[in-house]
Design a protein around this motif. Structure first.
Motif, PDB file in Angstrom:
ATOM      1  N   PHE A 243      -1.279  13.644 -12.038  1.00  0.00           N
ATOM      2  CA  PHE A 243      -2.356  13.080 -11.300  1.00  0.00           C
ATOM      3  C   PHE A 243      -2.908  11.596 -11.246  1.00  0.00           C
ATOM      4  O   PHE A 243      -3.049  11.092 -10.216  1.00  0.00           O
ATOM      5  N   ALA A 244      -2.350  11.292 -12.428  1.00  0.00           N
ATOM      6  CA  ALA A 244      -2.500   9.487 -12.514  1.00  0.00           C
ATOM      7  C   ALA A 244      -1.530   8.637 -11.517  1.00  0.00           C
ATOM      8  O   ALA A 244      -1.916   7.854 -10.937  1.00  0.00           O
ATOM      9  N   THR A 245      -0.300   9.321 -11.605  1.00  0.00           N
ATOM     10  CA  THR A 245       0.613   8.658 -10.602  1.00  0.00           C
ATOM     11  C   THR A 245       0.013   8.844  -9.101  1.00  0.00           C
ATOM     12  O   THR A 245       0.301   7.850  -8.214  1.00  0.00           O
ATOM     13  N   ASN A 246      -0.298  10.046  -8.779  1.00  0.00           N
ATOM     14  CA  ASN A 246      -0.727  10.232  -7.295  1.00  0.00           C
ATOM     15  C   ASN A 246      -1.918   9.289  -7.195  1.00  0.00           C
ATOM     16  O   ASN A 246      -1.976   8.817  -6.198  1.00  0.00           O
ATOM     17  N   ALA A 247      -2.896   9.350  -8.014  1.00  0.00           N
ATOM     18  CA  ALA A 247      -4.097   8.476  -7.937  1.00  0.00           C
ATOM     19  C   ALA A 247      -3.920   6.995  -7.712  1.00  0.00           C
ATOM     20  O   ALA A 247      -4.385   6.292  -6.714  1.00  0.00           O
ATOM     21  N   PHE A 248      -3.015   6.360  -8.386  1.00  0.00           N
ATOM     22  CA  PHE A 248      -2.655   4.888  -8.545  1.00  0.00           C
ATOM     23  C   PHE A 248      -1.752   4.516  -7.101  1.00  0.00           C
ATOM     24  O   PHE A 248      -1.956   3.558  -6.674  1.00  0.00           O
ATOM     25  N   ALA A 249      -0.887   5.614  -6.739  1.00  0.00           N
ATOM     26  CA  ALA A 249      -0.267   5.332  -5.534  1.00  0.00           C
ATOM     27  C   ALA A 249      -0.955   5.457  -4.391  1.00  0.00           C
ATOM     28  O   ALA A 249      -0.718   4.746  -3.288  1.00  0.00           O
ATOM     29  N   LEU A 250      -1.962   6.273  -4.183  1.00  0.00           N
ATOM     30  CA  LEU A 250      -3.140   6.125  -3.053  1.00  0.00           C
ATOM     31  C   LEU A 250      -3.973   5.428  -2.870  1.00  0.00           C
ATOM     32  O   LEU A 250      -4.575   4.879  -1.936  1.00  0.00           O
ATOM     33  N   LEU A 251      -4.558   5.007  -4.219  1.00  0.00           N
ATOM     34  CA  LEU A 251      -5.572   3.912  -4.001  1.00  0.00           C
ATOM     35  C   LEU A 251      -5.638   2.759  -3.200  1.00  0.00           C
ATOM     36  O   LEU A 251      -6.512   2.370  -2.352  1.00  0.00           O
ATOM     37  N   GLY A 252      -4.554   2.291  -3.218  1.00  0.00           N
ATOM     38  CA  GLY A 252      -4.078   0.897  -2.540  1.00  0.00           C
ATOM     39  C   GLY A 252      -3.722   0.962  -1.153  1.00  0.00           C
ATOM     40  O   GLY A 252      -3.505   0.042  -0.650  1.00  0.00           O
ATOM     41  N   LEU A 253      -3.466   2.316  -0.684  1.00  0.00           N
ATOM     42  CA  LEU A 253      -3.083   2.351   0.556  1.00  0.00           C
ATOM     43  C   LEU A 253      -3.825   1.544   1.820  1.00  0.00           C
ATOM     44  O   LEU A 253      -3.453   1.079   2.727  1.00  0.00           O
ATOM     45  N   ARG A 254      -5.127   1.785   1.678  1.00  0.00           N
ATOM     46  CA  ARG A 254      -5.883   1.200   2.549  1.00  0.00           C
ATOM     47  C   ARG A 254      -5.581  -0.232   2.746  1.00  0.00           C
ATOM     48  O   ARG A 254      -5.341  -0.881   4.101  1.00  0.00           O
ATOM     49  N   ALA A 255      -5.475  -1.115   1.749  1.00  0.00           N
ATOM     50  CA  ALA A 255      -5.407  -2.359   1.747  1.00  0.00           C
ATOM     51  C   ALA A 255      -3.812  -2.513   2.396  1.00  0.00           C
ATOM     52  O   ALA A 255      -3.418  -3.583   2.974  1.00  0.00           O
ATOM     53  N   LEU A 256      -2.961  -1.698   1.883  1.00  0.00           N
ATOM     54  CA  LEU A 256      -1.605  -2.050   1.925  1.00  0.00           C
ATOM     55  C   LEU A 256      -1.246  -1.722   3.573  1.00  0.00           C
ATOM     56  O   LEU A 256      -0.180  -2.524   3.799  1.00  0.00           O
ATOM     57  N   TYR A 257      -1.749  -0.967   3.982  1.00  0.00           N
ATOM     58  CA  TYR A 257      -1.692  -0.818   5.424  1.00  0.00           C
ATOM     59  C   TYR A 257      -1.782  -2.039   6.184  1.00  0.00           C
ATOM     60  O   TYR A 257      -0.914  -2.314   7.039  1.00  0.00           O
ATOM     61  N   PHE A 258      -2.816  -2.849   5.818  1.00  0.00           N
ATOM     62  CA  PHE A 258      -2.921  -4.204   6.657  1.00  0.00           C
ATOM     63  C   PHE A 258      -1.941  -5.012   6.476  1.00  0.00           C
ATOM     64  O   PHE A 258      -1.692  -6.140   7.230  1.00  0.00           O
ATOM     65  N   VAL A 259      -1.439  -4.838   5.120  1.00  0.00           N
ATOM     66  CA  VAL A 259      -0.096  -5.813   4.680  1.00  0.00           C
ATOM     67  C   VAL A 259       1.011  -5.427   5.430  1.00  0.00           C
ATOM     68  O   VAL A 259       1.864  -6.426   5.809  1.00  0.00           O
ATOM     69  N   LEU A 260       1.325  -4.208   5.434  1.00  0.00           N
ATOM     70  CA  LEU A 260       2.574  -3.590   5.955  1.00  0.00           C
ATOM     71  C   LEU A 260       2.779  -3.228   7.413  1.00  0.00           C
ATOM     72  O   LEU A 260       3.650  -2.504   7.960  1.00  0.00           O
ATOM     73  N   ILE A 261       1.542  -3.404   8.240  1.00  0.00           N
ATOM     74  CA  ILE A 261       1.343  -2.891   9.430  1.00  0.00           C
ATOM     75  C   ILE A 261       2.661  -3.355  10.287  1.00  0.00           C
ATOM     76  O   ILE A 261       3.071  -2.479  11.168  1.00  0.00           O
ATOM     77  N   GLY A 262       3.072  -4.480  10.300  1.00  0.00           N
ATOM     78  CA  GLY A 262       4.090  -5.018  10.953  1.00  0.00           C
ATOM     79  C   GLY A 262       5.596  -4.658  10.395  1.00  0.00           C
ATOM     80  O   GLY A 262       6.529  -4.334  11.064  1.00  0.00           O
ATOM     81  N   ALA A 263       5.522  -4.472   9.228  1.00  0.00           N
ATOM     82  CA  ALA A 263       6.966  -4.206   8.625  1.00  0.00           C
ATOM     83  C   ALA A 263       7.289  -2.668   8.393  1.00  0.00           C
ATOM     84  O   ALA A 263       8.436  -2.169   8.353  1.00  0.00           O
ATOM     85  N   LEU A 264       6.148  -1.911   8.564  1.00  0.00           N
ATOM     86  CA  LEU A 264       6.252  -0.397   8.345  1.00  0.00           C
ATOM     87  C   LEU A 264       7.528  -0.117   9.545  1.00  0.00           C
ATOM     88  O   LEU A 264       8.272   0.590   9.253  1.00  0.00           O
ATOM     89  N   THR A 265       7.249  -0.589  10.711  1.00  0.00           N
ATOM     90  CA  THR A 265       8.215   0.107  11.818  1.00  0.00           C
ATOM     91  C   THR A 265       9.589  -0.746  11.590  1.00  0.00           C
ATOM     92  O   THR A 265      10.547  -0.197  12.187  1.00  0.00           O
ATOM     93  N   LYS A 266       9.669  -1.636  10.779  1.00  0.00           N
ATOM     94  CA  LYS A 266      10.790  -2.183  10.612  1.00  0.00           C
ATOM     95  C   LYS A 266      11.871  -1.560   9.367  1.00  0.00           C
ATOM     96  O   LYS A 266      13.019  -1.876   9.380  1.00  0.00           O
ATOM     97  N   LEU A 267      11.335  -0.541   8.690  1.00  0.00           N
ATOM     98  CA  LEU A 267      11.794  -0.008   7.608  1.00  0.00           C
ATOM     99  C   LEU A 267      12.635   1.204   8.276  1.00  0.00           C
ATOM    100  O   LEU A 267      12.371   2.471   7.885  1.00  0.00           O
TER     101      LEU A 267
END
Length: 342
Positions: A243-267
């Motif tokens: 549960f802890a690994t899932n929670a910590f992995a998901l919590l920061g997705l909202r902010a990470l989306y705006f950081v990686l929005i350009g890089a996601l398509t390049k991976l």
């Protein structure tokens, strides 16, 4: 049979006392409430804001891992960090699908973070349910390890097949049963009405496109929960750590989306890497099941798993960067040749 029962019981010992569960869930609720407060007023998320929150949500699991190391030992901490790496890599793929959904529904930039937040909450709830079901399955016998391993190996095979066929992830909104069902029972407005999900129009209630986008995100959450929970159970059988690994992995997705929005398509090789990781953990689970029946069968140490996962993620990042540079060089050569003329 008694030996198998003892093996299962030993493997399911948990570090999560009732007090630790209470503190963790309470802290999670506070963080989610803070996120909801921040998204009450829709606004464009600047890079500085997204980076700040991303760093904060990366620091949290590091601090929690240090606590686990001090309180429960290095082996448990390695299980947590390995599980976190698995879930974080899978959540990036989840984030890419969120990006496709936001684009397909033409969600305004100011409302994107609200959709992402609802998606994260839905993913947490669904994964909590799957974690409980997984723990119950593991209590019933070692067959659950074999089942989880088979699920991951089949999923890895599908990812490899799609990657080799050159198929990119796509979202067909019209094919989603939940969306078709909603449109059948309730009208949908033609435009967004700010953060509102339901409005009154022509004397009856109607859904906004924002509501449909959130439902679509919830539907994809179910698919990802089926893969992610068995994957982390391949690293640790402790329900609290899962549960802890899932929670910590998901919590920061909202902010990470705006950081990686350009890089996601390049991976471009991300799916290749996820396929390798899922197949590796699937084999690890099958070996773990076999070891419970035949003790002479080898097992893959958690520290070795962490090394493999990190190596795969670094490799797919480097190969993606190399492939992008190669394509840019080829495009530049073609443009120069066109400029020169026949």
């Amino acid at each position: 049979m008694p030996a198998q029962t003892a093996y299962i019981t030993a493997s399911l010992e948990t570090i999560g006392s009732p007090q630790l569960w209470t503190i963790t869930v309470a802290a999670l609720a506070v963080l989610l409430a803070a996120d909801f407060m921040l998204t009450r007023r829709p606004h464009h998320v600047r890079m500085g804001e997204a980076l700040g929150w991303s760093i904060f949500y990366l620091a949290l699991p590091l601090a929690f891992g240090a606590f686990v190391w001090q309180a429960f030992g290095s082996a448990t901490a390695v299980e947590f960090f390995t599980g976190y790496m698995v879930e974080k890599s899978l959540s990036v793929d989840n984030l890419f699908v969120f990006m496709l959904l936001l684009s397909a529904f033409a969600v305004p930039d100011a409302l994107a973070q609200r959709v992402l937040l609802y998606g994260i909450v839905g993913a947490l709830v669904l994964r909590a349910i799957f974690i409980a079901l997984g723990a119950a399955a593991l209590q019933s016998g070692t067959w659950a390890f074999l089942l989880f391993g088979a699920i991951l190996i089949v999923t890895a095979g599908k990812l490899v097949k799609d990657a080799l066929a050159g198929q990119e992830q796509q979202v067909d909104i019209s094919a989603m049963r939940t969306i078709r069902l909603l449109r059948r029972f309730m009208p949908v407005t033609d435009d967004y009405r700010g953060p509102r999900l339901i409005v009154r129009e022509r004397g009856r209630r109607a859904l906004t496109p924002l509501a449909l986008a959130i439902v679509a995100v919830f539907a994809t959450d179910i698919v990802f929960a089926v893969d992610s929970v068995p994957a982390v159970y391949g690293v640790t059988e402790d329900p609290f750590l899962v549960f802890a690994t899932n929670a910590f992995a998901l919590l920061g997705l909202r902010a990470l989306y705006f950081v990686l929005i350009g890089a996601l398509t390049k991976l471009r090789h991300l799916n290749h890497g996820l396929a390798v990781i899922l197949a590796f953990i699937g084999v690890k689970l099958v070996l773990h099941w076999a070891h419970g029946i035949w003790p002479q069968m080898p097992e893959i140490p958690t520290l070795a798993s962490l090394g493999v996962i990190v190596a795969v993620l670094v490799a797919v990042t480097l190969t993606s960067v190399h492939a992008n540079r190669r394509d840019r060089r080829r495009t530049a050569i073609v443009e120069r040749q066109k400029a020169k003329g026949p």
